[in-house]
Design an enzyme around this catalytic site. Structure first.
Site, PDB file in Angstrom:
ATOM      1  N   GLY A  21       0.835  -1.200   0.000  1.00 19.66           N
ATOM      2  CA  GLY A  21       0.000   0.000   0.000  1.00 19.66           C
ATOM      3  C   GLY A  21       0.865   1.241   0.000  1.00 19.66           C
ATOM      4  N   GLY A  49      -0.624   4.515   0.285  1.00 19.47           N
ATOM      5  CA  GLY A  49      -1.391   5.674   0.736  1.00 19.47           C
ATOM      6  C   GLY A  49      -0.588   6.412   1.788  1.00 19.47           C
ATOM      7  N   ALA A  75      -0.396   6.021   4.987  1.00 17.49           N
ATOM      8  CA  ALA A  75       0.272   5.168   5.962  1.00 17.49           C
ATOM      9  C   ALA A  75       1.411   4.385   5.306  1.00 17.49           C
ATOM     10  CB  ALA A  75      -0.738   4.218   6.609  1.00 17.49           C
ATOM     11  N   GLY A  76       1.097   3.644   4.258  1.00 14.53           N
ATOM     12  CA  GLY A  76       2.100   2.798   3.615  1.00 14.53           C
ATOM     13  C   GLY A  76       3.216   3.615   2.984  1.00 14.53           C
ATOM     14  N   ARG A 109     -22.563  13.175  12.635  1.00 15.18           N
ATOM     15  CA  ARG A 109     -22.727  12.405  11.401  1.00 15.18           C
ATOM     16  C   ARG A 109     -23.722  11.253  11.514  1.00 15.18           C
ATOM     17  NH1 ARG A 109     -16.520  11.680   9.092  1.00 15.18           N
ATOM     18  NH2 ARG A 109     -16.346  13.815   8.389  1.00 15.18           N
ATOM     19  N   HIS A 118     -18.334   5.466   4.146  1.00 21.18           N
ATOM     20  CA  HIS A 118     -17.283   6.445   3.936  1.00 21.18           C
ATOM     21  C   HIS A 118     -15.944   5.993   4.509  1.00 21.18           C
ATOM     22  CE1 HIS A 118     -15.303  10.259   3.995  1.00 21.18           C
ATOM     23  NE2 HIS A 118     -15.350  10.380   5.294  1.00 21.18           N
ATOM     24  N   GLU A 127      -5.850   3.071   7.957  1.00 24.51           N
ATOM     25  CA  GLU A 127      -7.245   2.608   8.030  1.00 24.51           C
ATOM     26  C   GLU A 127      -7.319   1.087   8.106  1.00 24.51           C
ATOM     27  OE1 GLU A 127      -9.763   4.101   4.861  1.00 24.51           O
ATOM     28  OE2 GLU A 127     -11.578   3.218   5.699  1.00 24.51           O
ATOM     29  N   ARG A 183     -15.162   7.704  13.938  1.00 29.40           N
ATOM     30  CA  ARG A 183     -14.008   8.571  13.711  1.00 29.40           C
ATOM     31  C   ARG A 183     -14.439  10.024  13.585  1.00 29.40           C
ATOM     32  NH1 ARG A 183     -11.942  10.994   9.553  1.00 29.40           N
ATOM     33  NH2 ARG A 183     -13.091   9.863   7.934  1.00 29.40           N
ATOM     34  N   LEU A 207      -6.428  11.315   8.213  1.00 31.62           N
ATOM     35  CA  LEU A 207      -5.117  11.665   7.665  1.00 31.62           C
ATOM     36  C   LEU A 207      -4.093  11.663   8.795  1.00 31.62           C
ATOM     37  CD1 LEU A 207      -6.193  14.603   5.308  1.00 31.62           C
ATOM     38  CD2 LEU A 207      -5.963  12.193   4.773  1.00 31.62           C
TER      39      LEU A 207
END
Lengths: 250, 637
Positions: free
Chosen positions: B40, B42, B44-45, B330, B401, B425, B435, B441
């Protein structure tokens, strides 16, 4: 609406390709262009054929995955959007649509509408970054940045790396892509140390990848889904000139 | 299943610091002797791979995208939280910690959340140094805004493209390491299995998406930063490629999957317009600051909005929640919207939305003011729907989401399978049952830049420095099982497409395991999912071959995994016999219809052990204690 599609089909990088014609039937005007292709693909699969390969992911105009020539225009006729943000209401019942991959030596076709844009990553590898090791950063507010510069840096940084600029350019130049990154980083105080080495190295890599030269057509700016200006290319040229004078003086 | 969270001793505020001192270090000259796989790219990765490359580890990084710049982190709009207190409005690490634990409805681990709040400061410093062009004030300092009901302004942002700018910063740091030769980046490679040798993670099996080649990769440790699983619902705001395959494959190899039923629904998305709908688009929640949400009082009223007189409109959020009104959290806003649509008050051509109306705001503030605040969002809405929100109200509806659940990890971000680390995530940490806005992020980058690169050293230092071979029989077994599965998918040659099955599963999950769950509904889903799975393996049609780029085949593998994973999600929702955060069980509500937690019996994380496809998974628990944030009930009335 019903549409006639002429779509470029090509099995692999080393195979020849050709346009094939498909009918897209009962397409809703509210569908996106990619959803229209989804519908066509579902029909192809049911009919025992292979679906049309195209890249896409976020489908909201930010990941930069999608992109195709639609009637000769990158991302289609609407302007300031990526292909995924194009909706069918812009077309009329009975329209013929020609769909092709990006065409550039530096973007070889992988399959159908999918091209290899790895050259963009290699241009970034050459210097499209600020060298800062994780953990070595000073406090974020230690260096104020003039709002005007920060805003202009943001305008350049908004590039999604889709490749429309290259596809639009008669020279298949990636100068807008390269200049956007040079401008983003070069406008910020954090990017000054490597500013001139960066522009030289990135332009060198750009040329090595087989992209053409910029001859100021401005087609890239028209095609850019994020509206990045060719002013960035002027800025790149200035930096490049300063860098070459500095090199000549040494 | 060993679920020792390994939380360090000592006072909350000193745990991370002490732990960093106590952890073993790998000598700089020895780091290059350790191989680490990161899956990954993103936030994190990408951050983890870049930072470990800088440290000198030999990193192999994998993404199924064509470039490390495309991961779905890029689509995050709103911003990133950090307890910088640059606004001097009373923010602090402790307040961010407190808000996050409370916002998560007391289903997260205090020590992890406190560390997240501490590290939030470093993330902003790091991003600015990389050249991330955050919004600034005229004096040149960083601007902030308030977000997601927080009472302080702690959110940093770059227009509505914060995720994009943070990811590009991260991508550039990663590409710098690629150029330096410390990171070997494999694009267009999908991880299809985890290799576990004698109970320890030792590698992965990938498929080259262009040539179809199945490859084995070995390493001293494997890191998954492979995102969330909202696409189990088919329609979600996630990118089309987002999937559960990497984490589910790891779960099948023994990693515990924690709280899979904790999935977040975002209240302001554009409703589907037809059967061809492929994904949903989120409209920033900030719209609720000035927009008023309503539906016609009369069922099935299909008059245009402007012809419905004021006294025939139900501004239901303002009516039910007089103090928070349109800014209700939410989950509450989402459930009420569903109720309105389900009871026949939905608006739009498919009666599947509620109005978000700016008429009053435009009258009060003028069109220019609204355009300045929301111009780009109005434009985006117009592009998608063809309707002008200055003239007629927007239509909105909730959509899946974000997923708080994920693979269980200890304080070191290591799963119960030694050597397998999970970040962003993809893991279950930090957000509990819900969350807060602008915290995804933050968590991805905290894990990737700052936590994992330290904690992984503590693990690697215990291992011999000899390279890990890929000749163990476990590699043979995993590789052939991947190849077999691919062949099976192609061999079915049935009559229904992959998407067709995915849509069927998604609808079921949305109805039975979406924003409102009941025991009856979940039991129905648990009966139905195996039937869909069985039909899938008998009747799916995957055209083409395994030896070329084959997008149908890629999707088929992912949907096959969703079809197994969905069951665990339902088991989790069924056995968590309470309502908490985003998990709303209709049986557990207060007298006025709000979620009711059961702290006596459910103040824990549920961690699921895979027992074979179709077999009931085993539920384990990690108990949670709340020593700093007193357990309390939310109230927004």
């Amino acid at each position: 609406m019903n549409l006639t599609l002429h779509i470029w089909r090509q099995d692999g990088p080393r195979d020849g390709g050709a346009f094939q014609t498909y009918q897209a039937k009962d397409i809703s005007e509210h569908a996106s262009f990619l959803e229209m292709l989804d519908v066509v693909n579902e029909e192809l699969i049911k009919a025992g054929q292979e679906p049309i390969a195209f890249e896409h992911d976020c489908r909201e105009g930010i990941c930069g995955s999608c992109g195709m020539m639609i009637n000769g225009v990158p991302h289609g006729p609407r302007g300031m959007i990526a292909t995924c943000q194009l909706h069918m209401r812009i077309f009329n019942d009975g329209d013929e649509i020609w769909i092709e991959p990006w065409r550039a030596t530096a973007f070889p076709v992988i399959r159908d509408l999918v091209v290899d844009r790895g050259a963009f990553d290699r241009i970034i590898d050459a210097g499209g970054y600020i060298s800062v090791r994780t953990g070595s950063a000073p406090d974020a507010n230690a260096t104020p940045v003039h709002k005007h510069d920060a805003d202009r840096a943001m305008d350049a940084a908004t590039c999604i790396g889709c490749g429309a600029c290259v596809a639009a350019c008669p020279n298949a130049s990636a100068m807008l892509f390269t200049a956007a990154k040079v401008t983003h980083l070069g406008l910020l105080p954090q990017g000054q140390t490597e500013r001139y080495a960066r522009v030289v190295d990135m332009v060198h890599q750009h040329d090595a990848e087989g992209f053409g030269n910029c001859t100021n057509h401005g087609a890239c700016q028209e095609a850019c889904p994020k509206g990045i200006s060719i002013d960035t290319i002027a800025r790149l040229n200035r930096d490049l000139m300063v860098a070459s004078w500095a090199a000549a003086g040494e | 299943m060993n679920l020792d969270a390994q939380v360090p001793e000592g006072p909350l505020a000193e745990k991370w610091d002490r732990h960093r001192f106590d952890m073993r270090l790998v000598n700089p000259a020895n780091k290059r002797k350790y191989d680490v796989i990161v899956v990954g790219t993103g936030l994190a990765g990408g951050a983890a791979a870049a930072t470990m490359g800088e440290l000198g580890y030999r990193v192999k990084c994998f993404t199924f995208h064509d470039s490390a710049r495309r991961a779905h982190s890029i689509a995050a709009q709103g911003g990133i939280n950090a307890a910088k207190n640059y606004q001097g409005d009373g923010d602090s690490i402790y307040r961010l910690f407190y808000d996050t634990v409370k916002g998560g409805d007391f289903r997260s681990r205090e020590a992890n959340v406190y560390r997240l709040a501490q590290i939030s400061l470093n993330i902003i410093d790091q991003a600015v140094a990389q050249g991330v062009p955050f919004a600034r004030e005229y004096g040149g300092l960083l601007a902030n805004r308030s977000f997601g009901g927080a009472q302080v302004s702690r959110t940093f942002y770059a227009k509505g493209q914060t995720g994009q700018q943070l990811l590009l910063g991260c991508y550039q740091a990663l590409q710098r390491q690629v150029a330096a030769g410390t990171v070997e980046l494999h694009t267009r490679h999908e991880m299809l299995d985890l290799v576990v040798v004698d109970g320890v993670a030792r590698g992965i099996i990938t498929r080259d998406l262009v040539t179809g080649e199945v490859e084995r990769h070995s390493a001293h440790a494997v890191v998954l930063g492979t995102g969330g699983y909202s696409n189990v619902f088919y329609l979600s705001t996630n990118a089309k490629g987002c999937n559960v395959t990497a984490t589910w494959r790891a779960a099948r190899r023994g990693a515990g999957f924690a709280n899979p039923s904790f999935t977040q629904i975002h209240p302001t998305c554009i409703p589907p317009s037809g059967d061809y709908q492929s994904k949903l688009t989120l409209m920033s929640e900030s719209l609720r600051n000035d927009g008023r949400i309503w539906v016609p009082k009369k069922k099935g009223d299909d008059r245009p909005a402007n012809e419905i007189p004021e006294d025939e409109r139900d501004y239901y959020l303002e009516r039910i929640y007089p103090s928070f009104g349109n800014l209700s959290p939410r989950d509450i806003a989402s459930r009420r919207a569903k109720e309105m649509v389900d009871s026949g008050h939905g608006v739009g051509p498919l009666n599947n939305g509620v109005f978000l109306d700016f008429e009053h705001a435009i009258k009060r503030l003028g069109r220019d003011a609204i355009e300045e605040r929301y111009g780009n969002l109005f434009e985006m809405y117009e592009k998608i729907t063809g309707e002008n929100p200055y003239e007629r109200p927007m239509r909105i509806y909730p959509a899946p989401h974000y997923t708080m659940g994920g693979l269980w990890v200890d304080y070191n971000l290591m799963s119960n399978v030694p050597g397998l680390f999970v970040i962003g995530e993809a893991n279950f940490s930090d957000h509990g049952a819900n969350r807060l806005g602008a915290s995804a992020l933050m968590q991805g980058l905290a894990d990737g830049y700052f936590i994992l690169p330290s904690t992984i050293g503590n693990y690697l230092a215990t291992l011999p420095r000899e390279p890990v071979g890929d000749d163990d029989p476990a590699f043979d077994e995993a590789e052939s099982s991947v190849a077999d599965r691919t062949r099976k998918l192609l061999d079915v040659n049935g009559s229904r497409t992959v998407d067709d099955f995915h849509i069927e599963l998604g609808r079921l999950m949305w109805d039975k395991c979406g924003m409102e769950r009941t025991e009856t509904g979940l039991r129905e889903a648990l009966d139905t999912i195996p039937q869909i799975r069985e039909r899938f393996w008998k009747d799916v049609r995957v055209p083409g071959s395994a030896a070329t780029l084959n997008q149908s085949l890629e999707k088929a593998g992912r949907v096959a995994d969703f079809l197994e994973f969905a069951e665990v999600m339902c088991w989790d929702a069924l056995t968590r016999d309470e309502s908490s955060g985003a998990h709303y069980r209709a049986e557990h509500t207060t007298a006025d219809g709000e979620a009711r937690r059961d702290d006596e019996n459910f103040a824990h994380s549920a961690v699921w052990e895979f027992n074979g496809p179709g077999d009931r998974p085993t539920r384990h628990v990690e108990d949670l204690t709340f020593d700093h944030v007193p357990l309390s009930t939310r109230s927004y009335k």
